[in-house]
Design a protein around this motif. Structure first.
Motif, short mmCIF file in Angstrom:
data_model
loop_
_atom_site.label_atom_id
_atom_site.label_comp_id
_atom_site.label_asym_id
_atom_site.label_seq_id
_atom_site.Cartn_x
_atom_site.Cartn_y
_atom_site.Cartn_z
N LYS A 146 0.82 -1.21 0.00
CA LYS A 146 0.00 0.00 0.00
C LYS A 146 0.86 1.26 0.00
CE LYS A 146 -2.40 0.97 3.68
NZ LYS A 146 -3.40 1.08 4.75
N ALA A 147 2.02 1.19 0.66
CA ALA A 147 2.89 2.36 0.75
C ALA A 147 3.59 2.67 -0.56
CB ALA A 147 3.93 2.14 1.85
N GLN A 148 3.60 1.72 -1.49
CA GLN A 148 4.28 1.94 -2.76
C GLN A 148 3.46 2.78 -3.74
OE1 GLN A 148 5.14 -2.04 -4.06
NE2 GLN A 148 6.86 -2.30 -2.66
N THR A 149 2.20 2.97 -3.46
CA THR A 149 1.32 3.68 -4.39
C THR A 149 0.64 4.84 -3.68
OG1 THR A 149 0.91 1.61 -5.56
CG2 THR A 149 -0.59 3.44 -6.00
N ASP A 298 0.36 1.24 10.43
CA ASP A 298 0.06 1.07 9.01
C ASP A 298 -0.44 2.39 8.41
OD1 ASP A 298 -0.99 -0.94 6.66
OD2 ASP A 298 -2.46 0.61 7.06
N HIS A 299 -1.29 3.08 9.14
CA HIS A 299 -1.83 4.35 8.64
C HIS A 299 -0.73 5.39 8.48
CE1 HIS A 299 -4.73 7.57 8.00
NE2 HIS A 299 -4.11 8.27 8.93
N ARG A 300 0.16 5.48 9.45
CA ARG A 300 1.24 6.47 9.38
C ARG A 300 2.24 6.11 8.28
NH1 ARG A 300 1.43 5.72 15.01
NH2 ARG A 300 3.40 4.61 14.72
N TYR A 301 2.61 4.85 8.21
CA TYR A 301 3.67 4.43 7.29
C TYR A 301 3.23 4.49 5.84
CZ TYR A 301 7.34 1.63 5.14
OH TYR A 301 8.35 1.19 4.34
N SER A 302 1.99 4.08 5.56
CA SER A 302 1.55 3.94 4.18
C SER A 302 1.04 5.23 3.57
CB SER A 302 0.46 2.87 4.08
OG SER A 302 -0.67 3.23 4.85
N MET A 303 0.88 6.30 4.37
CA MET A 303 0.43 7.57 3.83
C MET A 303 1.61 8.32 3.23
SD MET A 303 -2.84 7.80 4.15
CE MET A 303 -2.88 6.05 3.77
N LYS A 304 1.99 7.96 2.01
CA LYS A 304 3.15 8.52 1.34
C LYS A 304 2.91 9.98 0.99
CE LYS A 304 6.51 6.96 -2.11
NZ LYS A 304 6.73 6.01 -3.22
N ALA A 305 3.85 10.85 1.34
CA ALA A 305 3.69 12.28 1.12
C ALA A 305 3.72 12.60 -0.38
CB ALA A 305 4.78 13.06 1.84
N MET A 306 2.99 13.63 -0.76
CA MET A 306 2.98 14.08 -2.15
C MET A 306 4.23 14.91 -2.44
SD MET A 306 0.33 13.07 -3.88
CE MET A 306 -1.31 12.38 -3.67
N PRO A 307 4.70 14.92 -3.69
CA PRO A 307 5.83 15.79 -4.06
C PRO A 307 5.44 17.27 -3.89
CG PRO A 307 5.43 14.13 -5.75
CD PRO A 307 4.29 14.05 -4.80
N ASP A 308 6.45 18.11 -3.77
CA ASP A 308 6.19 19.54 -3.58
C ASP A 308 5.37 20.13 -4.72
OD1 ASP A 308 7.62 19.42 -1.25
OD2 ASP A 308 9.49 20.17 -2.11
N SER A 309 5.60 19.65 -5.94
CA SER A 309 4.85 20.19 -7.08
C SER A 309 3.36 19.92 -6.96
CB SER A 309 5.38 19.59 -8.39
OG SER A 309 5.22 18.18 -8.40
#
Length: 368
Positions: A146-149, A298-309
């Protein structure tokens, strides 16, 4: 995420349009967009995919719903092995001390009990270790996957959609009205029975490369896919007040809420007296708060941050800078809503060949 349905549905060579039914080898697909017209279905987030809903954008991805239950199943399996080997088996052997029809010497029973305890300890160590490794691997693997996407972000003020390929940090942005969506039904056989599977799909055209990227999600029934798409569509066209809110996530607070709910239901007479001690027993066996701590991780780890753009792209715009729906979308939306008021369904509306707005849309979408 796969391109299998894209190939089967031939999205590149034959661009679809809303209302089109397209057949492939194992079933058929009903297209809901483009253009993103009203479907007449209720707007619901069945399955908890809306992980962020605000005035500017909606993020559609995977919440950690049922993660704690997944951990509880793993712990329950481990505890069953340990309890069986370390408690039940020794008790069975020790019962021979008191119920021995052959009246064997007491020390014989003691030695048998020690042998059984040693054997059960080895089995518990091996079996419990195997269950813990197998279950723990499954829990961690689903979190890592889940963290990969990143989620798909629909920006209603810009009327654009941001999409990331798996393991990619490069955003793909396409116009909202060019996104294709469908619900498909596939039929197969297991050798003993005929099985039907349902898929909700979204396709994102990438102007820079000419590629079309496809997101597929299995759904329980076609209405699950229709309702999810309608919730996204109504958010983009009307705003967050018409759309289901953010899906709740599981964490330590969920454990406290459930414990409070059990006590309240007993106090109000909705459950019996046995429900409270049974809830405590089940949660003690499954290590109390531990599954909910894993769910919170799981909630913290898999919430991948968006790029600055994309963070900048997601900023709120002044109302005068908001993108406007096309005249074609407005005209066809008004026409189909009128048809709904007259009792027609989404497929019925498009099955009428003499509907001029639909013909115009077909010509528009399939034009080079």
């Amino acid at each position: 995420m796969t391109d299998n349905n894209e190939n089967a549905l031939d999205l590149k060579q034959q661009p679809p349009c809303a209302g089109e039914v397209r057949h492939f080898a194992t079933g058929q697909a009903l297209f809901l967009a483009p253009l993103p017209l009203p479907t007449g279905s209720p707007a619901m987030d069945l399955g908890g995919s809306f992980i962020e809903v605000n005035e500017t954008y909606i993020d559609v991805g995977q919440s950690n719903f049922n993660k704690a239950f997944q951990v509880q199943l793993v712990v329950w399996g481990l505890m069953c092995v340990l309890i069986s080997c370390l408690i039940i088996l020794p008790l069975i052997v020790l019962s021979g001390v008191f119920f021995d029809p052959h009246q064997r010497p007491f020390m014989t029973h003691v030695m048998s009990a020690l042998d059984m305890l040693a054997f059960s300890s080895v089995v518990a160590l091996l079996g419990g270790g195997f269950a813990a490794i197998l279950g723990g691997t499954a829990v961690i693997r689903t979190t890592l996957q889940k963290a990969q996407t990143r989620p798909i972000r629909f920006n209603r003020q810009r009327r654009e959609v941001c999409f990331f390929l798996e393991r990619s940090d490069e955003p793909i942005i396409c116009p909202w009205e060019e996104v294709a969506a469908w619900v498909s039904t596939s039929t197969g056989t297991t050798g003993e029975a005929i099985m039907s599977t349902y898929t909700f799909g979204i396709a994102f055209p990438e102007a820079a490369t000419g590629l079309t990227h496809v997101f597929n999600q299995g759904v329980m029934t076609p209405i699950h896919g229709l309702s999810k798409w309608e919730a996204i569509r109504v958010y983009m066209e009307k705003g967050p007040e018409f759309c289901p809110g953010t899906a709740p996530y599981e964490g330590l607070h969920t454990f406290d809420e459930k414990r409070q709910s059990v006590h309240e239901n007993y106090r109000d007479g909705y459950t019996s007296a046995i429900s409270v001690p049974w809830w405590y027993l089940c949660n003690i066996v499954t290590w109390w708060r531990f599954p909910y701590w894993v769910a919170e991780w799981d909630h913290r780890y898999s919430m991948k941050a968006m790029p600055d753009s994309i963070t900048a792209w997601s900023q709120t715009l002044p109302a005068e800078q908001w993108a406007k729906p096309s005249a074609e979308l407005l005209a066809q939306s008004a026409a189909i809503e009128k048809a709904f008021a007259n009792g027609q369904s989404f497929p019925d509306y498009f099955s009428q060949a003499n509907k001029q707005p639909h013909q115009t849309h077909n010509e528009h979408v399939n034009s080079p």
